[in-house]
Design an enzyme around this catalytic site. Structure first.
Site, PDB file in Angstrom:
ATOM      1  CB  SER A   1       1.761 -12.125 -25.063  1.00 51.91           C
ATOM      2  OG  SER A   1       1.647 -10.986 -24.437  1.00 51.91           O
TER       3      SER A   1
ATOM      4  CE  LYS B   1       1.268 -13.424 -20.126  1.00 49.74           C
ATOM      5  NZ  LYS B   1       2.347 -14.721 -20.453  1.00 49.74           N
TER       6      LYS B   1
END
Length: 291
Positions: free
Chosen positions: A159, A177
């Site tokens: 992420s 994300k």
């Protein structure tokens, strides 16, 4: 009286973990042909795992697979797949199973990024990043989950820290994300009773990567910024990968681990604010490229 800056050391996982800790295991990695995800795969292989790396560019994947096999002594195969295409991922997983017979670990790392403000971004550009990062992660989980359940394995989703605050020029990736983080948390809850773990690694600026050169005006060896005195190294993310996949992390799931030297806590932006919003032309020289 001034004090000397103490810079965090760069350490290899092989200096800390046994080199056979993943012997007999298999890792499947999307985005593994280059950059951060390639280094994560390499670290797993250095500790005994075999690997399959997935991506769109078969020539690049094949070169990376040969390199990873050569430098680690383990086997790595290229599996061509666009994470936006579920059937291609299923085919890549089938190839992995035909070769190795199992999948223990999955790195969901395929991603896309560029710098653009909301008013300067097309609807299609926003959609593309969501499709690669968030939907691509979902597709990867769907394609691999039966095999990870069988091995009581683990997921790591790559992420970012951008969505922890409002980051200018990064609305698409911030949204994507945030979705990845949420997906991982739900996966951890749903699959934990079946012996499957799911965690997130959120890298900060990592030196000598395409992402840093494209998206930042920071020098890769800058000592001005992170509390730990340096920009991140590929080893930093690789070490976190080895830990989270190892039995040492057997009671850790549903977590997000920023690997950023503490820079998130400084709450700074890479582009001057509010100048970059009010006068975008004045910072064009700082925007190194687009997607």
């Amino acid at each position: 009286m001034s004090s000397r800056l103490v810079v965090a050391p760069v350490t290899s996982s092989t200096d800390v973990f046994r080199q056979d800790v993943f012997k007999g295991k298999v890792v499947f990695c999307t985005g593994g042909g280059s950059g951060i995800c390639k280094s994560m795969t390499e670290a797993m292989m250095r500790h005994g795992a075999n690997a399959a790396i997935a991506g769109r560019n078969l020539e690049k994947l094949t070169q990376s697979a040969h390199e990873l096999s050569r430098i680690t002594g383990q086997k790595c195969i290229p599996t061509q797949a666009d994470v936006r295409q579920p059937q291609q991922l299923k085919d890549a997983v089938a190839k992995t199973m035909a070769t190795f017979g199992r999948i223990d670990f999955v790195i969901c790392g395929a991603a896309g990024n560029f710098l653009a403000s909301i008013d300067g971004m097309s609807e299609n550009a926003f959609k593309t990043v969501i499709e690669i990062d968030t939907i691509g992660t979902f597709n990867t989980v769907k394609a691999t989950l039966p095999h990870v359940r069988a091995s009581h394995g683990s997921y790591i989703h790559v992420s970012a820290t951008l969505h922890y605050k409002g980051t200018p020029y990064q609305v698409h990736v911030s949204a994507a994300k945030a979705g990845v983080d949420a997906l991982s948390a739900v996966l951890a809850v749903e699959e934990g009773p079946r012996g499957v773990r799911s965690n997130v690694i959120a890298p900060g600026p990592i030196g000598n990567t395409e992402g840093l050169s494209r998206l930042s005006n920071q020098s890769s060896d800058s000592r001005n910024g992170p509390p730990l005195g340096r920009v991140g190294h590929l080893n930093d993310v690789a070490n976190a990968t080895v830990f989270l996949f190892s039995d040492a992390a057997s009671y850790i799931t549903g977590q997000v681990l920023p690997v950023d030297g503490g820079i998130e806590h400084l709450r700074t932006t890479q582009l001057p604010y509010p100048q970059s919003m009010l006068d975008p032309d004045s910072v064009k020289h700082m925007i190194k490229s687009r997607m």
